[in-house]
Design a protein around this motif. Sequence first.
Motif, PDB file in Angstrom:
ATOM      1  N   GLN A 170       0.721  -1.120  -0.013  1.00 33.85           N
ATOM      2  CA  GLN A 170      -0.030  -0.021   0.258  1.00 33.85           C
ATOM      3  C   GLN A 170       0.725   1.199  -0.027  1.00 33.85           C
ATOM      4  N   SER A 171       2.039   1.207   0.572  1.00 33.43           N
ATOM      5  CA  SER A 171       2.837   2.383   0.730  1.00 33.43           C
ATOM      6  C   SER A 171       4.258   2.249   0.276  1.00 33.43           C
ATOM      7  N   LEU A 172       4.801   0.943  -0.191  1.00 35.92           N
ATOM      8  CA  LEU A 172       5.999   0.627  -0.617  1.00 35.92           C
ATOM      9  C   LEU A 172       5.831  -0.010  -1.891  1.00 35.92           C
ATOM     10  N   SER A 173       6.578   0.302  -2.847  1.00 39.09           N
ATOM     11  CA  SER A 173       6.756  -0.523  -4.206  1.00 39.09           C
ATOM     12  C   SER A 173       7.604  -1.735  -4.097  1.00 39.09           C
ATOM     13  N   LEU A 174       6.837  -2.879  -4.234  1.00 31.98           N
ATOM     14  CA  LEU A 174       7.319  -4.249  -3.959  1.00 31.98           C
ATOM     15  C   LEU A 174       7.584  -4.930  -5.138  1.00 31.98           C
ATOM     16  N   GLU A 175       6.881  -4.260  -6.285  1.00 28.42           N
ATOM     17  CA  GLU A 175       6.916  -5.019  -7.505  1.00 28.42           C
ATOM     18  C   GLU A 175       8.178  -5.534  -8.163  1.00 28.42           C
ATOM     19  N   GLY A 176       8.249  -6.748  -8.399  1.00 27.32           N
ATOM     20  CA  GLY A 176       9.494  -7.325  -8.910  1.00 27.32           C
ATOM     21  C   GLY A 176      10.591  -7.745  -7.784  1.00 27.32           C
ATOM     22  N   PHE A 177      10.082  -7.699  -6.369  1.00 28.91           N
ATOM     23  CA  PHE A 177      11.157  -7.932  -5.343  1.00 28.91           C
ATOM     24  C   PHE A 177      10.705  -9.082  -4.572  1.00 28.91           C
ATOM     25  N   GLU A 178      11.445  -9.992  -4.257  1.00 28.70           N
ATOM     26  CA  GLU A 178      11.175 -11.139  -3.114  1.00 28.70           C
ATOM     27  C   GLU A 178      11.676 -10.721  -2.018  1.00 28.70           C
ATOM     28  N   ILE A 179      10.796 -10.851  -1.001  1.00 28.03           N
ATOM     29  CA  ILE A 179      10.924 -10.340   0.506  1.00 28.03           C
ATOM     30  C   ILE A 179      11.822 -11.504   1.130  1.00 28.03           C
ATOM     31  N   ALA A 180      13.246 -11.326   1.170  1.00 27.39           N
ATOM     32  CA  ALA A 180      14.198 -12.375   1.800  1.00 27.39           C
ATOM     33  C   ALA A 180      13.967 -12.539   3.235  1.00 27.39           C
ATOM     34  N   SER A 181      13.732 -11.330   3.895  1.00 24.79           N
ATOM     35  CA  SER A 181      13.817 -11.440   5.135  1.00 24.79           C
ATOM     36  C   SER A 181      12.972 -10.253   5.860  1.00 24.79           C
ATOM     37  N   LYS A 182      12.438 -10.104   7.026  1.00 27.90           N
ATOM     38  CA  LYS A 182      11.881  -9.016   7.556  1.00 27.90           C
ATOM     39  C   LYS A 182      12.016  -9.119   9.067  1.00 27.90           C
ATOM     40  N   ALA A 183      11.571  -7.948   9.724  1.00 28.85           N
ATOM     41  CA  ALA A 183      11.825  -7.705  11.061  1.00 28.85           C
ATOM     42  C   ALA A 183      10.956  -6.597  11.826  1.00 28.85           C
ATOM     43  N   LEU A 184      10.195  -6.823  12.769  1.00 27.18           N
ATOM     44  CA  LEU A 184       9.537  -5.838  13.307  1.00 27.18           C
ATOM     45  C   LEU A 184      10.444  -5.588  14.637  1.00 27.18           C
ATOM     46  N   ILE A 185      10.898  -4.049  14.946  1.00 27.25           N
ATOM     47  CA  ILE A 185      11.700  -3.963  16.071  1.00 27.25           C
ATOM     48  C   ILE A 185      10.902  -3.187  16.837  1.00 27.25           C
ATOM     49  N   TYR A 186      10.881  -3.325  18.309  1.00 23.22           N
ATOM     50  CA  TYR A 186      10.194  -2.637  19.210  1.00 23.22           C
ATOM     51  C   TYR A 186      10.946  -2.009  20.082  1.00 23.22           C
ATOM     52  N   VAL A 187      11.534  -0.729  19.966  1.00 17.30           N
ATOM     53  CA  VAL A 187      12.283   0.151  20.732  1.00 17.30           C
ATOM     54  C   VAL A 187      11.489   0.957  21.998  1.00 17.30           C
ATOM     55  N   THR A 188      12.170   0.546  23.211  1.00 15.78           N
ATOM     56  CA  THR A 188      11.500   0.963  24.274  1.00 15.78           C
ATOM     57  C   THR A 188      12.542   1.540  25.351  1.00 15.78           C
ATOM     58  N   ALA A 189      12.294   2.005  26.533  1.00 23.56           N
ATOM     59  CA  ALA A 189      13.060   2.516  27.556  1.00 23.56           C
ATOM     60  C   ALA A 189      13.094   1.503  28.564  1.00 23.56           C
ATOM     61  N   HIS A 190      12.532   0.449  28.495  1.00 26.83           N
ATOM     62  CA  HIS A 190      12.684  -0.804  29.468  1.00 26.83           C
ATOM     63  C   HIS A 190      14.280  -1.038  29.960  1.00 26.83           C
ATOM     64  N   ASP A 191      14.396  -1.393  31.142  1.00 31.29           N
ATOM     65  CA  ASP A 191      15.609  -1.940  31.580  1.00 31.29           C
ATOM     66  C   ASP A 191      15.667  -3.320  31.120  1.00 31.29           C
ATOM     67  N   VAL A 192      14.804  -4.201  31.155  1.00 26.13           N
ATOM     68  CA  VAL A 192      14.880  -5.647  30.786  1.00 26.13           C
ATOM     69  C   VAL A 192      13.772  -5.629  29.594  1.00 26.13           C
ATOM     70  N   ILE A 193      13.965  -6.653  28.863  1.00 25.49           N
ATOM     71  CA  ILE A 193      12.906  -7.303  27.746  1.00 25.49           C
ATOM     72  C   ILE A 193      11.366  -7.223  28.418  1.00 25.49           C
ATOM     73  N   PRO A 194      10.446  -6.554  27.865  1.00 24.84           N
ATOM     74  CA  PRO A 194       9.045  -6.689  28.102  1.00 24.84           C
ATOM     75  C   PRO A 194       8.578  -7.875  27.737  1.00 24.84           C
ATOM     76  N   GLU A 195       8.589  -9.039  28.086  1.00 26.58           N
ATOM     77  CA  GLU A 195       8.219 -10.172  27.605  1.00 26.58           C
ATOM     78  C   GLU A 195       6.754 -10.532  27.321  1.00 26.58           C
ATOM     79  N   LYS A 196       6.110 -10.091  28.489  1.00 31.00           N
ATOM     80  CA  LYS A 196       4.808 -10.314  28.378  1.00 31.00           C
ATOM     81  C   LYS A 196       3.930  -9.558  27.226  1.00 31.00           C
ATOM     82  N   ALA A 197       4.445  -8.481  27.088  1.00 38.74           N
ATOM     83  CA  ALA A 197       3.964  -7.379  25.963  1.00 38.74           C
ATOM     84  C   ALA A 197       4.148  -8.113  24.622  1.00 38.74           C
TER      85      ALA A 197
END
Length: 247
Positions: free
Chosen positions: A77-104
């Motif tokens: 919808q917002s990015l032209s991916l025509e002709g491209f194969e998605i080799a890898s992907k990641a969603l990175i959640y950046v926060t100010a927590h001291d330790v990983i927010p596992e439950k969230a």
Amino acid sequence: MISEEYLFWPRFRTGRSQTEPDVLIMLRHPGNQCTLVLIEAKFNSDKSSEADYTSEDVTDQLARELMIIENQGVCGQSLSLEGFEIASKALIYVTAHDVIPEKALEASSFEFFEKTRCLENASYEDASELPLYWLPWWKIEQLISRNNFFSAEETAKDRIIKHVQEVLRVKKLCRFYGLNPLNFNSIAYSYSSTVKARFESDRYAKSYTFDTMFPKIPFRYQISGKERSYNFGLVIPKICSNYQLEE
């Protein structure tokens, strides 16, 4: 990598709702392949929405953002991916927590997995396999501090990185990481001093000048006829002393 594209605050239709992550990055590789990286950054707030199992739609904020990178139709919808194969992907959640927010993170992964695993393009056997990661702000400051990201001549990219580092430090989003090990071979130290001493029989003044280096050399000594050696790594190889009789 051939090139990269950054989209700040793009909007996507995810089901019956709009989803607006902070940044979508597309990294283009040879062979018409690409990597998609989605960034969701928080400072003093948590996720804007949580899982709701009374609704068939995906409602958790991170779960909806997983739909963006997992569904090429949504991402397109917002990015032209025509002709491209998605080799890898990641969603990175950046926060100010001291330790990983596992439950969230677990709540987001579980809702996405439960509500989308019946789709034709679902390729995960468990929610833990989803490409959802956590990155603390203090780790970003650490990476900037401990790695040489800057070029010999300051560029616009260098100024941006320095500004990010300054903001993180002002916001106290940094940590003490300990001391770096010292290399005594690269340290030179010089010292000069004048010391006066008086004795009953002979009255004189003496001055000392020390030129001190810290090379690593062995030191040997004998105990009961047996020679032993130690590598102290600290020695004063040159001592100049001048004595002068006091009038």
